[in-house]
Design a protein around this motif. Sequence first.
Motif, mmCIF file in Angstrom:
data_model
loop_
_atom_site.group_PDB
_atom_site.id
_atom_site.type_symbol
_atom_site.label_atom_id
_atom_site.label_comp_id
_atom_site.label_asym_id
_atom_site.label_seq_id
_atom_site.Cartn_x
_atom_site.Cartn_y
_atom_site.Cartn_z
ATOM 1 N N TYR A 15 7.192 0.734 -12.417
ATOM 2 C CA TYR A 15 8.530 1.037 -12.947
ATOM 3 C C TYR A 15 8.825 2.532 -12.875
ATOM 4 N N ASP A 16 7.805 3.366 -13.062
ATOM 5 C CA ASP A 16 7.990 4.814 -12.927
ATOM 6 C C ASP A 16 8.329 5.201 -11.491
ATOM 7 N N ALA A 17 7.749 4.480 -10.533
ATOM 8 C CA ALA A 17 7.884 4.847 -9.123
ATOM 9 C C ALA A 17 9.055 4.166 -8.433
ATOM 10 N N ALA A 18 9.712 3.227 -9.100
ATOM 11 C CA ALA A 18 10.717 2.389 -8.445
ATOM 12 C C ALA A 18 12.004 3.146 -8.150
ATOM 13 N N SER A 19 12.670 2.734 -7.075
ATOM 14 C CA SER A 19 14.010 3.247 -6.755
ATOM 15 C C SER A 19 15.045 2.524 -7.619
ATOM 16 N N ALA A 20 16.321 2.872 -7.445
ATOM 17 C CA ALA A 20 17.390 2.287 -8.254
ATOM 18 C C ALA A 20 17.513 0.787 -8.001
ATOM 19 N N TYR A 21 17.964 0.064 -9.012
ATOM 20 C CA TYR A 21 18.075 -1.386 -8.933
ATOM 21 C C TYR A 21 18.955 -1.812 -7.758
ATOM 22 N N ASN A 22 20.111 -1.161 -7.599
ATOM 23 C CA ASN A 22 21.031 -1.535 -6.515
ATOM 24 C C ASN A 22 20.410 -1.282 -5.140
ATOM 25 N N SER A 23 19.629 -0.223 -5.028
ATOM 26 C CA SER A 23 18.938 0.054 -3.765
ATOM 27 C C SER A 23 17.919 -1.029 -3.454
ATOM 28 N N GLN A 24 17.167 -1.424 -4.469
ATOM 29 C CA GLN A 24 16.185 -2.483 -4.277
ATOM 30 C C GLN A 24 16.861 -3.801 -3.898
ATOM 31 N N PHE A 60 9.623 2.203 -3.615
ATOM 32 C CA PHE A 60 8.835 3.055 -4.511
ATOM 33 C C PHE A 60 8.703 4.454 -3.913
ATOM 34 N N PRO A 61 9.778 5.231 -3.852
ATOM 35 C CA PRO A 61 9.741 6.542 -3.192
ATOM 36 C C PRO A 61 8.759 7.525 -3.827
ATOM 37 N N LEU A 62 8.486 7.370 -5.140
ATOM 38 C CA LEU A 62 7.541 8.275 -5.781
ATOM 39 C C LEU A 62 6.148 8.152 -5.168
ATOM 40 N N VAL A 63 5.813 6.951 -4.701
ATOM 41 C CA VAL A 63 4.508 6.748 -4.077
ATOM 42 C C VAL A 63 4.353 7.657 -2.869
ATOM 43 N N TYR A 64 5.387 7.711 -2.041
ATOM 44 C CA TYR A 64 5.329 8.571 -0.859
ATOM 45 C C TYR A 64 5.221 10.039 -1.244
ATOM 46 N N SER A 65 5.980 10.470 -2.248
ATOM 47 C CA SER A 65 6.001 11.884 -2.611
ATOM 48 C C SER A 65 4.662 12.358 -3.164
ATOM 49 N N ILE A 66 3.837 11.438 -3.651
ATOM 50 C CA ILE A 66 2.514 11.801 -4.158
ATOM 51 C C ILE A 66 1.416 11.444 -3.162
ATOM 52 N N PHE A 67 1.483 10.247 -2.579
ATOM 53 C CA PHE A 67 0.427 9.796 -1.680
ATOM 54 C C PHE A 67 0.309 10.658 -0.433
ATOM 55 N N LEU A 68 1.429 10.995 0.182
ATOM 56 C CA LEU A 68 1.349 11.719 1.455
ATOM 57 C C LEU A 68 0.736 13.107 1.307
ATOM 58 N N PRO A 69 1.166 13.936 0.344
ATOM 59 C CA PRO A 69 0.473 15.222 0.181
ATOM 60 C C PRO A 69 -1.010 15.054 -0.164
ATOM 61 N N ALA A 70 -1.328 13.991 -0.910
ATOM 62 C CA ALA A 70 -2.722 13.777 -1.293
ATOM 63 C C ALA A 70 -3.559 13.246 -0.138
ATOM 64 N N PHE A 103 17.154 -10.256 -12.397
ATOM 65 C CA PHE A 103 15.802 -10.399 -11.864
ATOM 66 C C PHE A 103 15.071 -9.067 -11.965
ATOM 67 N N ASP A 104 13.782 -9.131 -12.178
ATOM 68 C CA ASP A 104 12.964 -7.922 -12.189
ATOM 69 C C ASP A 104 12.595 -7.599 -10.744
ATOM 70 N N LEU A 105 13.483 -6.861 -10.079
ATOM 71 C CA LEU A 105 13.283 -6.569 -8.663
ATOM 72 C C LEU A 105 12.066 -5.691 -8.419
ATOM 73 N N THR A 106 11.685 -4.898 -9.399
ATOM 74 C CA THR A 106 10.512 -4.041 -9.226
ATOM 75 C C THR A 106 9.261 -4.880 -9.033
ATOM 76 N N VAL A 107 9.110 -5.933 -9.828
ATOM 77 C CA VAL A 107 7.965 -6.829 -9.678
ATOM 78 C C VAL A 107 8.054 -7.593 -8.358
ATOM 79 N N ILE A 108 9.273 -8.026 -7.996
ATOM 80 C CA ILE A 108 9.452 -8.740 -6.722
ATOM 81 C C ILE A 108 9.050 -7.849 -5.550
ATOM 82 N N TRP A 109 9.473 -6.579 -5.591
ATOM 83 C CA TRP A 109 9.123 -5.656 -4.519
ATOM 84 C C TRP A 109 7.625 -5.370 -4.482
ATOM 85 N N ALA A 110 7.014 -5.252 -5.648
ATOM 86 C CA ALA A 110 5.565 -5.058 -5.692
ATOM 87 C C ALA A 110 4.858 -6.246 -5.037
#
Length: 333
Positions: free
Chosen positions: A289-298, A74-84, A5-12
């Motif tokens: 997909y750039d911002a997603a965490s590992a498949y097993n974590s999702q 999507f941990p990358l979102v936090y690392s960019i959104f929060l400082p911004a 399954f494409d968990l990234t799309v499901i999580w989005a």
Amino acid sequence: MEQQFDLTVIWAGIIGFGLMMYVLMDGFDLGQGILFPFAPDEKARDTMMNSIAPVWDGNETWLVLGGAGLLAAFPLVYSIFLPALYIGVFLLLSGLIFRGVAFEFRFKAKTSKYLWSWSFSVGSIVAAFAQGAVVGAYIQGFETEGFVYSGGALDWLTPFTVITGLGLVAGYSLLGSTWLIMKTEGALQDWAYKITPRLLAGLLTVFTIVCIYTPFIDANVKTRWFDNISVIWILPALTLYCSYIVLRSVKKRQDGMPFVASMGIFLFSYLGLLVSKWPYIVPPNFTIYDAASAYNSQLFLLLGFLFVIPIILTYTTWTYWVFRGKVKQGGYH
């Protein structure tokens, strides 16, 4: 491990659903605070607060759900959104805290009741404006170097984000007034009928400005909407149709339809935003997909969310069912 399954799309989808539920559920009770200073009298303000007393805190569960899911998936979102967006997020949370505290204390206060009324109103306005400004900052995009935010602390605050902030204040006010139409009667309901067309006009004005401005901010949005006229144009058409339904139902003095149609305006506008930006979650550079965490974590976190979401939906539905009906002075009947 084979990824079935494409968990990234499901999580989005899960996070998008959670944020949409928050906007719809918490929007109308933030709208009560925005309208609070303009209410006819103190008894009307008491009735306005009583109309949301059983549901306001449960509505904010969706914000927690969306925020927690975003951090996990999507941990990358936090690392960019929060400082911004540190200042914008701080204003958002401060507004929610002040209105929450004021909600509880206003019922108990005697001589200081007016102070808690203002705290409730200002907190609601600040929270709504901050949410709209954050949406505007997302539309603008973020300046990054590698996977790190490289802009300034106030880059999010521009004329465009001020417009989107004011637009959400107007939109939440519309949800608030149509909620009052559905939940109250007498003079307060008459007042809500009177102000609803004006609030709708303000919202549509901002909606038009944002729609005109956005393609000049993001070339990808311009390409998606104008290079090939396609089925996605049904979304703004449905938004305008819902606006017409609001006006028609207010003219006919219907109780429930103005609120339902107002929610439709938000739903189709939200879908239009998603269509405009998909699949970018940190525009203009990073996709889901750039911002997603590992498949097993999702996958591990998904199992927990699939258990929690039905519970939230169940108790939310039950709460609204129990407290259905009109609100009179002093409570429900």
